[in-house]
Scaffold this motif. Structure first.
Motif, PDB file in Angstrom:
ATOM      1  N   GLY A 197       0.825  -1.198   0.000  1.00 54.55           N
ATOM      2  CA  GLY A 197       0.000   0.000   0.000  1.00 54.55           C
ATOM      3  C   GLY A 197       0.858   1.245   0.000  1.00 54.55           C
ATOM      4  N   ALA A 198       0.203   2.368  -0.119  1.00 55.76           N
ATOM      5  CA  ALA A 198       0.939   3.631  -0.189  1.00 55.76           C
ATOM      6  C   ALA A 198       0.965   4.351   1.149  1.00 55.76           C
ATOM      7  CB  ALA A 198       0.315   4.514  -1.263  1.00 55.76           C
ATOM      8  N   THR A 199       0.655   3.637   2.227  1.00 51.26           N
ATOM      9  CA  THR A 199       0.652   4.283   3.534  1.00 51.26           C
ATOM     10  C   THR A 199       2.034   4.194   4.160  1.00 51.26           C
ATOM     11  OG1 THR A 199       0.018   2.253   4.650  1.00 51.26           O
ATOM     12  CG2 THR A 199      -1.776   3.669   3.899  1.00 51.26           C
ATOM     13  N   PRO A 200       2.411   5.168   4.934  1.00 51.30           N
ATOM     14  CA  PRO A 200       3.727   5.144   5.583  1.00 51.30           C
ATOM     15  C   PRO A 200       3.924   3.930   6.493  1.00 51.30           C
ATOM     16  CG  PRO A 200       2.746   7.313   5.784  1.00 51.30           C
ATOM     17  CD  PRO A 200       1.705   6.419   5.192  1.00 51.30           C
TER      18      PRO A 200
END
Length: 57
Positions: A19-22
């Motif tokens: 995913g693109a979450t930190p």
């Protein structure tokens, strides 16, 4: 990124898993990632290689 440890340099790459979450990002050894995913390092342009593999380009 290059981490310095007692006169030793450890090359690291930031990997976003799934995913693109930190929260899904980790720093991994560059050597290990090159061995597991050589196509990402072939041209030096990671985004183009990823899109090619997914059939986007």
């Amino acid at each position: 990124m290059v981490k310095q440890l007692r006169g030793k340099e450890i090359p690291l790459v930031k990997v976003i898993w799934g995913g693109a979450t930190p929260e899904s990002a980790t720093w991994e050894l560059e050597e290990k990632m090159k061995a597991s995913y050589p196509f990402l390092f072939a041209s030096g342009n990671f985004e183009d290689e990823i899109f090619k593999r997914r059939g986007v380009l």
